[in-house]
Design a protein around this motif. Structure first.
Motif, PDB file in Angstrom:
ATOM      1  N   GLN A   4       0.851  -1.188   0.000  1.00  0.00           N
ATOM      2  CA  GLN A   4       0.000   0.000   0.000  1.00  0.00           C
ATOM      3  C   GLN A   4       0.882   1.232   0.000  1.00  0.00           C
ATOM      4  N   ALA A   5       0.811   1.974  -1.090  1.00  0.00           N
ATOM      5  CA  ALA A   5       1.624   3.177  -1.233  1.00  0.00           C
ATOM      6  C   ALA A   5       0.788   4.414  -0.958  1.00  0.00           C
ATOM      7  N   ALA A  22       3.738   0.366   2.716  1.00  0.00           N
ATOM      8  CA  ALA A  22       3.664  -0.652   3.749  1.00  0.00           C
ATOM      9  C   ALA A  22       3.230  -1.973   3.132  1.00  0.00           C
ATOM     10  N   ALA A  23       3.927  -3.022   3.500  1.00  0.00           N
ATOM     11  CA  ALA A  23       3.580  -4.361   3.024  1.00  0.00           C
ATOM     12  C   ALA A  23       2.760  -5.078   4.083  1.00  0.00           C
ATOM     13  N   TYR A  92       5.557   6.625  -9.598  1.00  0.00           N
ATOM     14  CA  TYR A  92       6.430   5.927  -8.662  1.00  0.00           C
ATOM     15  C   TYR A  92       5.730   4.667  -8.152  1.00  0.00           C
ATOM     16  N   TYR A  93       6.491   3.569  -8.118  1.00  0.00           N
ATOM     17  CA  TYR A  93       5.961   2.284  -7.686  1.00  0.00           C
ATOM     18  C   TYR A  93       6.778   1.733  -6.519  1.00  0.00           C
ATOM     19  N   CYS A  94       6.083   1.277  -5.508  1.00  0.00           N
ATOM     20  CA  CYS A  94       6.731   0.552  -4.438  1.00  0.00           C
ATOM     21  C   CYS A  94       6.845  -0.914  -4.854  1.00  0.00           C
ATOM     22  N   SER A  95       7.949  -1.537  -4.504  1.00  0.00           N
ATOM     23  CA  SER A  95       8.133  -2.938  -4.853  1.00  0.00           C
ATOM     24  C   SER A  95       8.937  -3.638  -3.772  1.00  0.00           C
ATOM     25  N   ALA A  96       8.658  -4.901  -3.598  1.00  0.00           N
ATOM     26  CA  ALA A  96       9.386  -5.695  -2.606  1.00  0.00           C
ATOM     27  C   ALA A  96       9.447  -7.142  -3.055  1.00  0.00           C
ATOM     28  N   GLY A 111       3.251  -2.368  -5.703  1.00  0.00           N
ATOM     29  CA  GLY A 111       2.125  -1.575  -5.255  1.00  0.00           C
ATOM     30  C   GLY A 111       1.526  -0.811  -6.413  1.00  0.00           C
ATOM     31  N   GLN A 112       0.426  -0.146  -6.125  1.00  0.00           N
ATOM     32  CA  GLN A 112      -0.171   0.682  -7.162  1.00  0.00           C
ATOM     33  C   GLN A 112       0.725   1.891  -7.382  1.00  0.00           C
ATOM     34  N   GLY A 113       0.809   2.373  -8.556  1.00  0.00           N
ATOM     35  CA  GLY A 113       1.643   3.525  -8.848  1.00  0.00           C
ATOM     36  C   GLY A 113       1.040   4.805  -8.294  1.00  0.00           C
ATOM     37  N   THR A 114       1.907   5.728  -7.970  1.00  0.00           N
ATOM     38  CA  THR A 114       1.456   7.037  -7.524  1.00  0.00           C
ATOM     39  C   THR A 114       2.166   8.106  -8.348  1.00  0.00           C
ATOM     40  N   GLN A 115       1.389   9.042  -8.855  1.00  0.00           N
ATOM     41  CA  GLN A 115       1.945  10.066  -9.740  1.00  0.00           C
ATOM     42  C   GLN A 115       2.671  11.142  -8.932  1.00  0.00           C
ATOM     43  N   VAL A 116       3.856  11.449  -9.368  1.00  0.00           N
ATOM     44  CA  VAL A 116       4.634  12.559  -8.813  1.00  0.00           C
ATOM     45  C   VAL A 116       4.931  13.510  -9.968  1.00  0.00           C
TER      46      VAL A 116
END
Length: 120
Positions: A4-5, A22-23, A92-96, A111-116
């Motif tokens: 969850q981003a 957060a994972a 931007y994407y969170c990944s683990a 995670g879902q992408g978030t626009q910056v």
């Protein structure tokens, strides 16, 4: 497993922004965790992340401006982005890479992408 981003948005050049991830779910071990980004027409690239050994890596263009931190107990990473530039504009994407079952390889999750967006 879910990543969850949060964070992202629109800032002006020179300003700061914070991204959190957060994972959650069935997590036995997190082997690496970090943030990637993808600008229009470009490949996804690693911005900053923690390796399996616990070291933080950064792409050259964000060194000295971005800082990644983590809370191991909460399975969370935070990317503090300072002195932002228009060229930081991307999704931007969170990944683990996470191990969910003993005896199997860890899998990579996104995670879902978030626009910056950084305006000049």
């Amino acid at each position: 497993v879910q990543l969850q981003a949060s964070g992202g948005g629109l800032v002006q050049a020179g300003e700061s922004l914070t991204l959190s991830c957060a994972a959650s779910g069935r997590i036995l071990r997190i082997d690496d965790m970090g943030w990637y980004r993808q600008a229009p027409g470009k490949q996804r690239e690693l911005v900053a992340g923690f390796t399996e050994s616990g070291n933080a890596n950064y792409m050259d263009s964000v060194m000295g401006r971005f800082t990644i931190s983590r809370n191991i107990a909460k399975n969370m990473v935070v990317l503090q982005m300072n002195s932002m530039k228009p060229e930081d504009t991307a999704v931007y994407y969170c990944s683990a890479r996470i191990l969910t079952r003993w005896g199997r390889d860890a899998d990579r999750y996104w995670g879902q992408g978030t626009q910056v967006t950084v305006s000049s």
